[in-house]
Write an enzyme that holds these catalytic residues in place. Sequence first.
Site, PDB file in Angstrom:
ATOM      1  N   PHE A   1     -11.314  25.495   4.599  1.00 19.72           N
ATOM      2  CA  PHE A   1     -12.095  26.629   4.103  1.00 19.72           C
ATOM      3  C   PHE A   1     -11.219  27.497   3.205  1.00 19.72           C
ATOM      4  O   PHE A   1      -9.999  27.509   3.353  1.00 19.72           O
ATOM      5  CB  PHE A   1     -12.608  27.484   5.279  1.00 19.72           C
ATOM      6  CG  PHE A   1     -13.211  26.680   6.414  1.00 19.72           C
ATOM      7  CD1 PHE A   1     -14.065  25.612   6.170  1.00 19.72           C
ATOM      8  CD2 PHE A   1     -12.909  27.009   7.731  1.00 19.72           C
ATOM      9  CE1 PHE A   1     -14.620  24.878   7.226  1.00 19.72           C
ATOM     10  CE2 PHE A   1     -13.453  26.275   8.794  1.00 19.72           C
ATOM     11  CZ  PHE A   1     -14.307  25.211   8.543  1.00 19.72           C
TER      12      PHE A   1
ATOM     13  N   PHE B   1     -10.894  31.208   0.339  1.00 20.64           N
ATOM     14  CA  PHE B   1     -11.383  32.487  -0.183  1.00 20.64           C
ATOM     15  C   PHE B   1     -12.640  32.273  -1.014  1.00 20.64           C
ATOM     16  O   PHE B   1     -12.777  31.270  -1.713  1.00 20.64           O
ATOM     17  CB  PHE B   1     -10.318  33.139  -1.071  1.00 20.64           C
ATOM     18  CG  PHE B   1      -9.218  33.850  -0.323  1.00 20.64           C
ATOM     19  CD1 PHE B   1      -9.388  34.327   0.964  1.00 20.64           C
ATOM     20  CD2 PHE B   1      -7.995  34.076  -0.950  1.00 20.64           C
ATOM     21  CE1 PHE B   1      -8.366  35.006   1.627  1.00 20.64           C
ATOM     22  CE2 PHE B   1      -6.962  34.747  -0.300  1.00 20.64           C
ATOM     23  CZ  PHE B   1      -7.151  35.204   0.981  1.00 20.64           C
TER      24      PHE B   1
END
Lengths: 90, 410
Positions: free
Chosen positions: B391, B393
């Site tokens: 995952f 920003f």
Amino acid sequence: MKREEIISKINEFLGEEFEVELDDINVDANLMETLELDSLDLVDLVVIIEKNFGFKVDAKDFVNIKTFQNFYDYVVEKLENPQKKSEDSE
Amino acid sequence: MRRVVVTGIGIHSCIGNSVDEVRDSLFNGKSGIVFDQERKDVGFRSALTGKVELPSLKGRLSRRERVGLAEEGIYAYVATEQAFEQAKISKDFLEDNEVGILYGNDSSAKAVIESTDTMREKKDSMLLGSGAIFQAMNSTITMNLATIFKLKGINFTISAACASGSHSIGMGYFLIKHGFQDMILVGGGQEVNYYAMASFDGLSAFSTKEDEPTKASKPFDANRDGLVPSGGAASLVIESLESAQKRGATILAEVIGYGFSSNGSHISVPNVEGPKTSLKRSLEDAGIVPSDVDYINAHATSTPVGDMNEAQAIDAVFGDCKPLISSTKSMTGHECWMAGASEAVYSIIMMRDSFVAPNINFSSPCKEAEALNITAKTVETNLDTIVSNSFGFGGTNSTIVLRKFNDRRN
């Protein structure tokens, strides 16, 4: 700095940067061909000269530099007469 | 639809500079995290970092090939050399065949900052040198490797924050699966220098457990206080099954699924729904159910909110299945742009040698992790199917599903 010292310094940094044996450097040989320089490498040559001798080469000056001898003469002239401009840059 | 297999892996990281070294570190739970005094001296909140050796390429690459390589490009080159060697891809093969490159990278901060310093000092752009532009662009890895290895297929960089490396595998897998390419070099690279990490440190995202660097990264642990930055590069050669079989290549693993999603919410705070969608989509794409998964290599970076939300997402998708879980970031720190690719490499190594690497520094699970089967010890077990989460920003999510290759499967 004496002419011999200047030539020795040039050969040393050309050999180091462009990875050629000093024995392969012949004063009458073509600089670009011997060092296998392309247009990008000329940018780096400008950087190296500035780092070693403190003056900035005008890229147009390379037009008149064919051999190592031409190159030595050019650097020696620039160091001895820093104010003098080359013919092409006038 | 074509099957997509991995035939070469290469890794240069803080836990080893080769597959064999990394395998031993993973098996033994060895951390690559150190205290870097220089970071303290320049004003970092946390001086913790993965320690990655910077190899010299003099004598291995020509001057022209070297001048455009920034730090992450050097790592990517050595990892790729390993991957091509393992896949038995020669220069002649690359000359005669269309091989692509999709590589994850999302910064080249040192190159940019050093050029800026030179401009300010010299006030002359010509004194930046010819390599400056090729080192400074985000696509520095793909532009350099495509030139050095004479690649002729698809060629671009995937910038998706800490999911970059994972998305590069996913996109490469899609292109091969749908018949657009036969072979693609995928991976991820990450610079480790302090320039690259200063603004991240400024968000107070890093662990400050500086007294015991190897114990600072504690994914899923109740006492975690932040991530530890790290880097290096990981490369994988992926190709169609037909291509691999035609070449007589050794198949290391099969890529059977790719899931993705975007959180559509906060720029730095992850949520639960986005990762859930990515996980579910990856399983659907792979045509498997949660109980088929033997091991999850979690994204878990050791940040309080990130680990908590990933734990909930995994629990929501896997429920009672309870596959083994570990975050290798407990040993490597967070390898950021590289992480999705390196964690796929770590997963393939575990699959090959039948073990799950430990989630070290995990002694008291946080509340959300209590429901999960996280292992703090190395577990020797057969791994048929592995899920790897990444995952980043902006809420970008990627999940890769890897499976042990079996020719009789469809």
